[in-house]
Design a protein around this motif. Structure first.
Motif, PDB file in Angstrom:
ATOM      1  N   ARG A 370       0.738  -1.360   0.234  1.00 21.92           N
ATOM      2  CA  ARG A 370       0.277   0.140  -0.323  1.00 21.92           C
ATOM      3  C   ARG A 370       0.894   1.059   0.203  1.00 21.92           C
ATOM      4  N   GLU A 371       2.222   0.988   0.673  1.00 23.89           N
ATOM      5  CA  GLU A 371       2.620   2.260   0.791  1.00 23.89           C
ATOM      6  C   GLU A 371       3.303   2.502  -0.468  1.00 23.89           C
ATOM      7  N   ALA A 372       3.829   1.566  -1.201  1.00 27.62           N
ATOM      8  CA  ALA A 372       4.810   1.885  -2.392  1.00 27.62           C
ATOM      9  C   ALA A 372       3.516   2.357  -3.539  1.00 27.62           C
ATOM     10  N   PHE A 373       2.270   2.141  -3.907  1.00 30.42           N
ATOM     11  CA  PHE A 373       1.413   2.421  -4.213  1.00 30.42           C
ATOM     12  C   PHE A 373       1.154   4.391  -4.217  1.00 30.42           C
ATOM     13  N   ASP A 374       1.075   4.241  -2.682  1.00 30.42           N
ATOM     14  CA  ASP A 374       0.729   5.395  -2.391  1.00 30.42           C
ATOM     15  C   ASP A 374       2.313   5.745  -3.051  1.00 30.42           C
TER      16      ASP A 374
END
Length: 386
Positions: A370-374
């Motif tokens: 999730r942090e990577a996509f964000d």
């Protein structure tokens, strides 16, 4: 006060490589005519003016012509940037344009500075909340988290705080570009999931007389005071049954709301057909689709020879062709597109991890994804702002 609520013009967008510029021009002409003929006092455009951050020149010319026409009518227009727009590019010249009655709200820092309109009953404060990319605006808005409910909630709190300082009886309107819980999405909208949360609760807009929403392409009423206008044109075959329209909203002296749908021009109907090629070509029930834009999914056990050419003989405007053989629904190659339909990037990545490793990601790994996509989404949005 009579308001015309529209959104998601997506100027410059095509439908399966077919240009929609003429259809978009017809819509904008219809919008201007509606403003003139229905005694509209102000136009609200809730984001996604363009389809991409750097729009083609023809799209910019359409936009420019529409704004000139509205300015000549002397009707104020309030516009916000959406997730498809470049907020900085769209906001260039906002100060000068405001003098002509075209009020652009593209800077999150100004979300609590309304355009104040007047009628015989007093003031109407119109606040523009542009699309808020959580990772970019969290600190600026003082939000607790980098997700959509937190940043939009912080912006809405600023709006209510400003509204509380205004004279008693001031009516309020908010433009926002977001996915509100309870609304129905379709295939043509870009995923805006951030922080693992794609949607925001309607309660964020409590205390506002009318909220004009953009982002979702289907016209929808969440409450009498919270509505999506939807896109004026169909931008995917998932919108086959949409009735495309704008909202004509009457805001009463005490903040009462009544709304009427105003249909927009339909350049060509959409039709989704499914079956064996021979049946699609011969069935008289499909005669009514001869002039429609057609998406055909063939179910023949064996792929027919040159099916697109055969379909074009009967359906001259066929745009899309799929192949899903009968009895082979479990075939990965045949069902791949169906399995991805409606899933977010995060869900697709988690499925991939599970497929490769044999076990689903644990909560820590989900957070890393999730942090990577964000981060990627925030970097892309930051690039559009530069």
């Amino acid at each position: 006060m009579r308001l015309l609520h529209t959104s998601d013009w997506h100027l410059g967008r095509s439908l399966h490589r077919v240009s929609l510029l003429d259809a978009q021009r017809a819509f904008l002409d219809h919008l201007v005519a509606t403003v003139r003929d229905r005694d509209v006092d102000a136009v609200l455009v809730a984001g996604d003016i363009y389809d991409r951050a750097v729009p083609p020149l023809a799209a910019v010319e359409l936009y420019d012509g529409a704004l000139h026409a509205l300015a000549e009518l002397g009707v104020p227009t309030v516009m916000i940037s959406g997730n498809h727009d470049s907020a900085r590019r769209l906001g260039v010249g906002a100060g000068l344009m405001g003098r002509a009655g075209v009020h652009l709200r593209t800077d999150p820092a100004t979300c609590d500075r309304p355009v104040v309109l007047h009628d015989t009953h007093g003031d109407v404060a119109v606040y523009g909340l542009p699309y808020l990319e959580p990772a970019l605006v969290r600190d600026e808005l003082g939000a607790e988290r980098a997700d959509h409910p937190a940043v939009l909630g912080a912006a809405a709190d600023r709006v209510r705080a400003d509204l509380a300082t205004r004279p008693a009886g001031t009516r309020s309107v908010v433009l926002a570009h977001a996915f509100v819980t309870g609304a129905a999405p379709c295939d043509s909208e870009r995923d805006i999931t951030a922080g693992g949360v794609p949607s925001v609760p309607a309660g964020l807009f409590d205390g506002i007389d009318y909220t004009a929403l953009g982002h979702l392409h289907g016209c929808q009423t969440l409450t009498e005071r919270i509505r999506y206008s939807g896109s004026p044109l169909a931008y995917s075959f998932s919108e086959e049954h949409h009735r495309k329209s704008m909202w004509l909203v009457d805001l009463g002296p005490g903040g009462e709301v009544t709304a009427e749908r105003v249909d927009t021009p339909v350049p060509r109907r959409l039709a989704r057909l499914r079956g064996r090629l021979a049946d699609l070509l011969a069935d008289p029930a499909h005669d009514k689709h001869a002039d429609a834009w057609v998406e055909a999914v063939l179910t023949d056990p064996v792929r027919p020879y040159e099916p697109m050419a055969a379909l074009a003989e009967r359906f001259p405007h066929v745009l899309s062709l799929g192949f899903e053989p009968e009895g082979r629904e479990d075939d990965p190659a045949a069902s791949y597109a169906r399995r991805l339909a409606g899933r977010s990037d995060q869900q697709i990545a988690e499925d991939f991890v599970g497929h490769v490793r044999g076990s689903a990601p644990d909560p820590h790994e989900q957070r890393v994804l999730r942090e990577a996509f964000d981060a990627v989404r925030a970097a892309a949005a930051a690039g559009e702002r530069d």
